[in-house]
Design a protein around this motif. Sequence first.
Motif, PDB file in Angstrom:
ATOM      1  N   SER A  41      -6.345   6.510  -1.817  1.00  0.00           N
ATOM      2  CA  SER A  41      -5.747   6.237  -1.515  1.00  0.00           C
ATOM      3  C   SER A  41      -4.307   7.702  -1.837  1.00  0.00           C
ATOM      4  O   SER A  41      -3.495   7.715  -1.406  1.00  0.00           O
ATOM      5  CB  SER A  41      -5.239   5.878  -2.823  1.00  0.00           C
ATOM      6  OG  SER A  41      -5.103   6.338  -3.739  1.00  0.00           O
ATOM      7  N   LEU A  42      -4.855   8.640  -1.654  1.00  0.00           N
ATOM      8  CA  LEU A  42      -4.026  10.129  -1.684  1.00  0.00           C
ATOM      9  C   LEU A  42      -3.709  10.604  -0.804  1.00  0.00           C
ATOM     10  O   LEU A  42      -3.701  11.297   0.146  1.00  0.00           O
ATOM     11  CB  LEU A  42      -4.550  10.977  -2.738  1.00  0.00           C
ATOM     12  CG  LEU A  42      -4.471  10.636  -4.479  1.00  0.00           C
ATOM     13  CD1 LEU A  42      -5.504  11.609  -5.370  1.00  0.00           C
ATOM     14  CD2 LEU A  42      -3.153  10.317  -4.807  1.00  0.00           C
TER      15      LEU A  42
ATOM     16  N   GLU B 277       1.146  -5.980  -7.893  1.00  0.00           N
ATOM     17  CA  GLU B 277       0.193  -4.907  -7.644  1.00  0.00           C
ATOM     18  C   GLU B 277      -0.243  -4.677  -8.604  1.00  0.00           C
ATOM     19  O   GLU B 277      -1.628  -4.829  -8.797  1.00  0.00           O
ATOM     20  CB  GLU B 277       1.477  -2.787  -7.418  1.00  0.00           C
ATOM     21  CG  GLU B 277      -0.389  -1.903  -7.272  1.00  0.00           C
ATOM     22  CD  GLU B 277      -0.876  -1.650  -6.219  1.00  0.00           C
ATOM     23  OE1 GLU B 277      -1.938  -1.031  -6.673  1.00  0.00           O
ATOM     24  OE2 GLU B 277      -0.358  -2.154  -5.526  1.00  0.00           O
TER      25      GLU B 277
ATOM     26  N   ARG C 124       0.860  -0.738   0.081  1.00  0.00           N
ATOM     27  CA  ARG C 124      -0.124  -0.085   0.013  1.00  0.00           C
ATOM     28  C   ARG C 124       1.414   1.490  -0.210  1.00  0.00           C
ATOM     29  O   ARG C 124       1.545   2.090   1.200  1.00  0.00           O
ATOM     30  CB  ARG C 124      -0.687  -0.173   0.641  1.00  0.00           C
ATOM     31  CG  ARG C 124      -2.330  -0.723   1.547  1.00  0.00           C
ATOM     32  CD  ARG C 124      -3.128  -1.132   2.430  1.00  0.00           C
ATOM     33  NE  ARG C 124      -3.741   0.768   3.071  1.00  0.00           N
ATOM     34  CZ  ARG C 124      -4.811   0.800   3.283  1.00  0.00           C
ATOM     35  NH1 ARG C 124      -4.752   0.211   3.895  1.00  0.00           N
ATOM     36  NH2 ARG C 124      -5.194   2.028   3.563  1.00  0.00           N
TER      37      ARG C 124
ATOM     38  N   GLY D  22       0.481   4.404  -2.043  1.00  0.00           N
ATOM     39  CA  GLY D  22      -0.193   5.330  -2.872  1.00  0.00           C
ATOM     40  C   GLY D  22       0.072   6.949  -1.234  1.00  0.00           C
ATOM     41  O   GLY D  22       0.103   7.241  -1.649  1.00  0.00           O
ATOM     42  N   GLU D  23      -0.575   5.943   0.239  1.00  0.00           N
ATOM     43  CA  GLU D  23       0.078   7.515   0.776  1.00  0.00           C
ATOM     44  C   GLU D  23       1.431   7.914   1.711  1.00  0.00           C
ATOM     45  O   GLU D  23       1.295   8.981   2.115  1.00  0.00           O
ATOM     46  CB  GLU D  23      -0.605   6.892   1.961  1.00  0.00           C
ATOM     47  CG  GLU D  23      -2.021   5.828   1.687  1.00  0.00           C
ATOM     48  CD  GLU D  23      -1.960   4.841   3.189  1.00  0.00           C
ATOM     49  OE1 GLU D  23      -2.597   5.688   4.714  1.00  0.00           O
ATOM     50  OE2 GLU D  23      -3.292   4.418   3.155  1.00  0.00           O
TER      51      GLU D  23
END
Length: 1478
Positions: free
Chosen positions: A812-813, A243, A221, A223-224
């Motif tokens: 995700s942002l 992914e 994960r 994206g953060e």
Amino acid sequence: MATQLEAGALGAPPAPGTLSPDTLDGDDDRTRSVTPVDPSSLGLATAPAEGGSPSSNEKALGNGEPADPHPVDLQEAKAEFHQLARTLTARSHASRQSAPHGDVEKGEEEFDLLAYLTADAERRDEAGVKRKRVGVVWEGLSVSGIGGAKVHVENFMTAILNSIIFLPILLLKLLHLSRFTPTPKTILHDFNGVLRPGEMCLVLGRPGSGCSTFLKAISNRRGEYLGVGGRVEYAGIGAEEMERRYMGEVVYNQEDDIHLPTLTVHDTLSFALSLKMPPAHLTGQTRHQLHKEIEGTLLKMLNIQHTANTLVGNEFVRGVSGGERKRVSIAEMMASRAHVSAWDNSTRGLDASTALDYTKSLRVLTDVLEQTTFVSLYQAGENIYRLFDKVLVIDEGRQVYFGPAKEARQYFVGLGFKDFPRQTTADYLTGCTDPNEREYQEDAKSAPHTSAELEQAFRDSEYWVNMERDRRDYDEFVRRNGAVTDEFREAVVQNKRGAGKKSPYTRSFLGQVKALTARQFKLQLQDRFGLLTSYGTSIILAIVIGSTFLNLPLTAAGGFTRGSVIFLALLLNALDAFGELPTQMLGRPILYKQTLYAFYRSSALPVANTIADIPFSFLRMTIFDIIVYFMAGLKRNPGGFFTFHLINFTGFLSMQGLFRTFGILCPDFDTAFRLGALFVPLTILYSGYLIPVFSMQRWLFWIYYINPLNYGFQSLLENEMGRIDLDCVGSYVVPNNGLTLNKYPNEVGPNQVCTLPGSVPGQPSVAGSSYVSAAFAMDVNWIWRNFGILVAFFVFFQITQMVSMESKNHASLATAVQLFAQETKEDKKLNEELKERRAAIARGEQQQDISSLVKSKEPFTFEALNYHVPVPGGTKRLLHDVYGYVKPGTLTALMGASGAGKTTCLDVLAQRKNIGVVQGDILMNGRPLGANFARGTAYAEQMDVHEGSATVREALRFSAYLRQEASTPKAEKDRYVEEIIELLEMDDLAEALVMGLGVEARKRLTIGVELASKPQLLLFLDEPTSGLDGQSAWNLVRFLRKLADSGQAILCTIHQPSSLLFESFDRLLLLQRGGETVYCGPIGKDSHNLREYFAKHGANCGPTDNPAEFMLEAIGAGTTRRIGPKDWGEIWLESDEYQLLRREIEDIKREALQQVNSEEKPSFYATALPYQLQLVTRRALMTLWRKPEYVYTRLFIHLLISFWVSMTFLRLSNSLLDLQYRVFAIFWVTVLPAIVMSQIEPMFIINRMTFIREASSRMYSPLAFAIGQLLAEIPYSFVCAVAYFLLMYYPMNFVGNAGYAFAMVLFTELFGVSLGQAIGALSPSIRIAALFNPFIILVLTTFCGVTIPYPTLGTFWRSWLYQLTPFTRLVSGLISNELYNLPIVCRESEYYVFQPPSGQTCFEWAGDFISEVGGYLANNNATSNCQYCQYRVGQEFYTPLNISYGTRERDLWILFCYFVANFIITVVASRFLRYAKR
């Protein structure tokens, strides 16, 4: 069913009598606890003798080392296990048919997970199904996020400045100038390691050390974060490919439980399984059988089968308990069938017994299915710790240990840290990274003191060398054995149901849409109230419109009104879709979670939403269209109606697609709202109804051609007008007899003209097709062309939704950034003092002082407590005959399994329940509870509900100011708040905004807010240690112990306490499922009272057992069978301890009644209303100032609408058409309340949630809340009114009294604010509030005399609703103000031309008509082509419309009275309607 579970990462508690996971592998790391030779101890056939205790040699010592390592040959045990396992296939199936050998009284069947999984693993192997064995390697793993400098919260002023300099800043960012790029902060530094298939790794560290970041990074994960460096591989497959193609094989279970609250537990799991279940043919079962079997396994495994038909719920929807909700999250992730799983503090909210069961089930799953499991846990007990192979310890983002779990403690002792034998290993390891808690051995000279030194020490150790060697070996193994990767790839393909080989999903896109449609349909059906409101308002609106335009005549008068009814029918349904914007935002966290689990493509959701909506919206619009079409008297034939219905519904679908696209594209509601507010005015202005296309500004008319509403309106109008002719009669004939003359023919004669566009001189009627052609430049032959364009718009917006959903994943942002408020001078000084005191305490020069806390003086007793709640089909009992007491100076623990009724009991005792029936006596000081009780008690609830835009210090001060006695000086309250900040160790977060706090900091704040009130009677805490790490939990309980020692009475529910923590409590109230008491009495030193009670009744707690875990296992709280043949609730009722408790309660009451009643004069609140109002208003103002997106959005929309209307009607002249446009421009002011309402309602309802929590503590009155909310809005309303007025009045060349016009705009703005708050106060939810808006706005705008002129309004509506509508006053006042004495000069094209009779001048023929009706002739003396202009001055236009210049002042103040009336409704509704069922 290992296909199911292998195909199913299902984790679950092994039942008593299952194989100890430690024996599942020959690896030494696994054999950490019991390994006796006797097969019965492998748990495969026998359960412990009832009443017996586990043998002492099974127990580990306090330091976590096994008492007797490896007393048996591991290979022999393993072989024996596999031999026994083969016999289990038959047994596990037979057990389902035979009588249950679980707890017969509980009606539960004992479930043996290990036997079940193992048997199915064999079946899978025999069927030739490939296995997934995914080892994880990470090398040089570094993660950076946004950080570095403090991020200050944006406010209203900075938002305005930022929008002004937006473009230059964007340009500088694109040029990558360093000053304008986010400051990176390294969160993880250079991590290395490997975890092989079948291994479990425990991740430990203090909150904020980077545990969650590591789990997210390892589960892909990314994206953060700003950047993730280094190499991470899964069975030799890189992170990028994983992914892209195998997303669902690596998953992360977050700490918070996010679900759709109105789905049941069964629905939630059923949905997950419908998307992730493997093909049924692999198991030889039907799909339905397989689905049912996996779901049943999951529910049994986690012991939540009793909740299957209960709503999941959330903070605001009543559902399963917190612990049960956590288990639903666990089950959902297990259903994802991932093989690499990362669990982030997933035992939060679970009791000790359930937490152990859950970890055991992870162990079994990991072993049998060869999964790779990472787990971070807070407060992990010793029995849980022993289940792990490896442990990773993180300190400030640095890897300070990674290696065998059983050697970790000794490693840190070897570094020079002092050992605490009674501390659990997990807490000890975490404590070694805490500078405030760790202690060094006396002879430790070179022990590491910083995280960097700890990291270096690890890199210099043998464990680093072993880890690097192990990592290289595994890399080499994968490289040499390509079969490992190939087998994994084949296994993934085997488990697909329709999805392509390269797709990361299990089901095909159509399969995903099908499952999502079924879920969305169910969600809609379950929302009965929403459906009834939606259908109800739609039907009422249809009746109102139909009756307003009842049986339109087939005359010229019915021409424009037919356009009105058609436009309204189209517009209302189109704008109904606008109300969906808020709900588009709310489902995002769930969407993000489920797409990461690879349940479905995000683009499948909008398709499913549309399909699921169609049955509901089609039926609603069918009813609506039937009512409107036939009541209004549109052409009554089948072709006309069905064409009307088809086009109206297609128009609705295309507009719905437009608004849903906005909802997906925009990061938040305010941005979507701005975009929506830009498009709504444009779609209305440029639909071709208000302004025909040929009158539009040349540089704006292109908007007309890209407007879906235009094509819908065209088709609907053409459909109607193509079927009718309109007779020219009455006032549409010029000249005519008016009311008194008898000079002119009544029908169109040779010397008269029909004023309806499209008329032919001398013809008595006008063809509808000619009318639309002349008035609107439309052609009746375009109907189906336009319908095709509408369908194209629908398809286009469906595609834009799908594309936007795939490319814009806002969740995700969402980077987690802690926001801070700007420090004032006072704050700076206070923060410096806090730092100094913290340093002094660390040096041992100062002690924390809690002597200022008020001491409780009165005992609290409760007897025969019963609580029943309404459920479908009757009532359900949640508490049964609970007795107990809390004395001043004692700390009482309220414990039990998840779902036993702990929170319910606390709610009942704290008087927080407002549904159901409470029976029994609850007494304070031997007397019934008085009005002061809620104010004199503090209740730290499980859900942390706070005002998000306040800082920590502001939140604590707000509580102290309003809840401590009014007589206490402010300086003393401030000083007390600083002590609380220091006690809770939140000094560095004092200026942090609550909305950005982590779970653990929010929990501390919740407790602080309650402590700030200085509770005089009792302190209730609901799971105060949930979500805290072991050290924070220990600090908190130690603090509560200090409070109790200083005289405070405390009752506290607690989960997973270590034995050390448990002994801090004086007394225990233990509940079992059904709210039955199992024990209520003293705990004693080393828990000896509790141990003796259980031992007396056959449950012997071993000397090294944690009594808190043991007692829950003994009563059968988890999946384990209870010890003993008899129900523990019955044992309690027959015990001497129960009789002693009853006597003690009687003694306490008798002694209390002998004392003088010390209760002060009853008062609901601690402070007076003016003081409450001052504080509540100040906080509401601060909230809006710090939420610029809310107030700035409103200002932006006002400017935007005013700008578009001004551009459309720029520089109006005195012509006849421009007179009409002046009225339209004024009418646009009525749009302001609609904008303001849809923004204010969500804000008000969210603020009300905070108010409900604070009102239950008697902080301030509903009156203070309602006034505060209104006063905070007024400054921004003034700014918006000024902005709108300036852009409206001057560009459009208005000439009326400017002061009056501004006052009317301002009062309209205030009316909109107060109406929005009134609707918010009356509505239970944001969605329901949004449903009321179209109806209210339509009624207000339809009956104010513009859409339907006063003379044509039906007598029924004219007699009351026209007078009642506030917009009547608004329109009447502004029109008379603007048009009074305005000279009208017709343009050449605006004259009506008629021929006078031979020998007469124009004036001689039409003079009487002009004297009667008004207007003027441009050529009085001409004898042909007489040019007649309809009006001479403005009042000739508005006088027939029942508008008078003389009543304008009255109209202004009537509008103000409506504002006051709305406010009164808000106050009353806030007082009586809370919509908080507890």
